[in-house]
Design a protein around this motif. Structure first.
Motif, PDB file in Angstrom:
ATOM      1  N   HIS A   1       0.822  -1.211   0.000  1.00  0.00           N
ATOM      2  CA  HIS A   1       0.000   0.000   0.000  1.00  0.00           C
ATOM      3  C   HIS A   1       0.858   1.265   0.000  1.00  0.00           C
ATOM      4  O   HIS A   1       0.483   2.279  -0.585  1.00  0.00           O
ATOM      5  CB  HIS A   1      -0.961  -0.007   1.186  1.00  0.00           C
ATOM      6  N   MET A   2       2.015   1.206   0.650  1.00  0.00           N
ATOM      7  CA  MET A   2       2.926   2.359   0.619  1.00  0.00           C
ATOM      8  C   MET A   2       3.430   2.581  -0.816  1.00  0.00           C
ATOM      9  O   MET A   2       3.516   3.719  -1.278  1.00  0.00           O
ATOM     10  CB  MET A   2       4.122   2.135   1.546  1.00  0.00           C
ATOM     11  N   ILE A   3       3.741   1.503  -1.503  1.00  0.00           N
ATOM     12  CA  ILE A   3       4.218   1.610  -2.883  1.00  0.00           C
ATOM     13  C   ILE A   3       3.116   2.142  -3.792  1.00  0.00           C
ATOM     14  O   ILE A   3       3.352   3.012  -4.633  1.00  0.00           O
ATOM     15  CB  ILE A   3       4.762   0.258  -3.363  1.00  0.00           C
ATOM     16  N   LEU A   4       1.893   1.638  -3.613  1.00  0.00           N
ATOM     17  CA  LEU A   4       0.769   2.126  -4.412  1.00  0.00           C
ATOM     18  C   LEU A   4       0.473   3.590  -4.132  1.00  0.00           C
ATOM     19  O   LEU A   4       0.214   4.374  -5.056  1.00  0.00           O
ATOM     20  CB  LEU A   4      -0.482   1.288  -4.138  1.00  0.00           C
ATOM     21  N   LEU A   5       0.519   3.986  -2.867  1.00  0.00           N
ATOM     22  CA  LEU A   5       0.269   5.375  -2.516  1.00  0.00           C
ATOM     23  C   LEU A   5       1.358   6.290  -3.087  1.00  0.00           C
ATOM     24  O   LEU A   5       1.068   7.404  -3.519  1.00  0.00           O
ATOM     25  CB  LEU A   5       0.181   5.526  -0.992  1.00  0.00           C
ATOM     26  N   GLU A   6       2.580   5.796  -3.144  1.00  0.00           N
ATOM     27  CA  GLU A   6       3.678   6.567  -3.742  1.00  0.00           C
ATOM     28  C   GLU A   6       3.434   6.781  -5.236  1.00  0.00           C
ATOM     29  O   GLU A   6       3.772   7.829  -5.783  1.00  0.00           O
ATOM     30  CB  GLU A   6       5.017   5.865  -3.511  1.00  0.00           C
ATOM     31  N   GLU A   7       2.838   5.791  -5.907  1.00  0.00           N
ATOM     32  CA  GLU A   7       2.526   5.943  -7.323  1.00  0.00           C
ATOM     33  C   GLU A   7       1.404   6.951  -7.544  1.00  0.00           C
ATOM     34  O   GLU A   7       1.423   7.708  -8.511  1.00  0.00           O
ATOM     35  CB  GLU A   7       2.126   4.589  -7.928  1.00  0.00           C
ATOM     36  N   ILE A   8       0.421   6.953  -6.646  1.00  0.00           N
ATOM     37  CA  ILE A   8      -0.721   7.855  -6.786  1.00  0.00           C
ATOM     38  C   ILE A   8      -0.369   9.277  -6.352  1.00  0.00           C
ATOM     39  O   ILE A   8      -0.713  10.248  -7.024  1.00  0.00           O
ATOM     40  CB  ILE A   8      -1.912   7.335  -5.949  1.00  0.00           C
ATOM     41  N   MET A   9       0.335   9.380  -5.213  1.00  0.00           N
ATOM     42  CA  MET A   9       0.642  10.680  -4.641  1.00  0.00           C
ATOM     43  C   MET A   9       2.115  10.705  -4.202  1.00  0.00           C
ATOM     44  O   MET A   9       2.425  10.505  -3.029  1.00  0.00           O
ATOM     45  CB  MET A   9      -0.271  10.938  -3.428  1.00  0.00           C
ATOM     46  N   PRO A  10       3.024  10.916  -5.152  1.00  0.00           N
ATOM     47  CA  PRO A  10       4.452  10.845  -4.814  1.00  0.00           C
ATOM     48  C   PRO A  10       4.892  12.010  -3.922  1.00  0.00           C
ATOM     49  O   PRO A  10       4.384  13.118  -4.020  1.00  0.00           O
ATOM     50  CB  PRO A  10       5.153  10.900  -6.174  1.00  0.00           C
ATOM     51  N   MET A  11       5.828  11.684  -3.041  1.00  0.00           N
ATOM     52  CA  MET A  11       6.421  12.716  -2.198  1.00  0.00           C
ATOM     53  C   MET A  11       7.619  13.295  -2.943  1.00  0.00           C
ATOM     54  O   MET A  11       8.329  12.587  -3.645  1.00  0.00           O
ATOM     55  CB  MET A  11       6.851  12.133  -0.853  1.00  0.00           C
ATOM     56  N   ASN A  12       7.850  14.562  -2.768  1.00  0.00           N
ATOM     57  CA  ASN A  12       8.955  15.243  -3.428  1.00  0.00           C
ATOM     58  C   ASN A  12      10.203  15.153  -2.542  1.00  0.00           C
ATOM     59  O   ASN A  12      10.611  16.124  -1.919  1.00  0.00           O
ATOM     60  CB  ASN A  12       8.572  16.702  -3.698  1.00  0.00           C
ATOM     61  N   VAL A  13      10.773  13.941  -2.485  1.00  0.00           N
ATOM     62  CA  VAL A  13      11.949  13.679  -1.660  1.00  0.00           C
ATOM     63  C   VAL A  13      12.945  12.859  -2.466  1.00  0.00           C
ATOM     64  O   VAL A  13      12.603  12.289  -3.496  1.00  0.00           O
ATOM     65  CB  VAL A  13      11.574  12.938  -0.352  1.00  0.00           C
ATOM     66  N   SER A  14      14.162  12.779  -1.959  1.00  0.00           N
ATOM     67  CA  SER A  14      15.188  11.995  -2.641  1.00  0.00           C
ATOM     68  C   SER A  14      14.907  10.503  -2.460  1.00  0.00           C
ATOM     69  O   SER A  14      14.159  10.086  -1.574  1.00  0.00           O
ATOM     70  CB  SER A  14      16.568  12.337  -2.090  1.00  0.00           C
ATOM     71  N   GLU A  15      15.542   9.700  -3.292  1.00  0.00           N
ATOM     72  CA  GLU A  15      15.348   8.247  -3.234  1.00  0.00           C
ATOM     73  C   GLU A  15      15.860   7.676  -1.916  1.00  0.00           C
ATOM     74  O   GLU A  15      15.234   6.786  -1.339  1.00  0.00           O
ATOM     75  CB  GLU A  15      16.076   7.580  -4.411  1.00  0.00           C
TER      76      GLU A  15
END
Length: 72
Positions: free
Chosen positions: A27-41
């Protein structure tokens, strides 16, 4: 400010999915795809570990008497 709100939402999703029989990491990975955070890798990798650390420590605390080999 928007990144703080996103991180709160990520925390809420993490907390809810830990109680459900579903993958919280997925779910964290899916949420990152939907609403990415503007942070470094590297920050994102650290964020995933830290946000799940509470659940990991809760399991260790809950089952400490069963997993600790040196009981009295």
């Amino acid at each position: 400010m928007i990144e703080i709100l996103k991180s709160i939402l990520y925390g809420i999703v993490e907390g809810i999915t830990e109680w459900l029989p579903v993958s919280s990491t997925g779910h964290m990975i899916l949420l990152e795809e939907i609403m990415p955070m503007n942070v470094s890798e590297s920050f994102w990798s650290m964020f995933l570990v830290v946000i799940q650390l509470g659940a990991i420590l809760a399991v260790v605390l809950l089952y400490w008497n069963k997993i600790f080999p040196f009981r009295k």
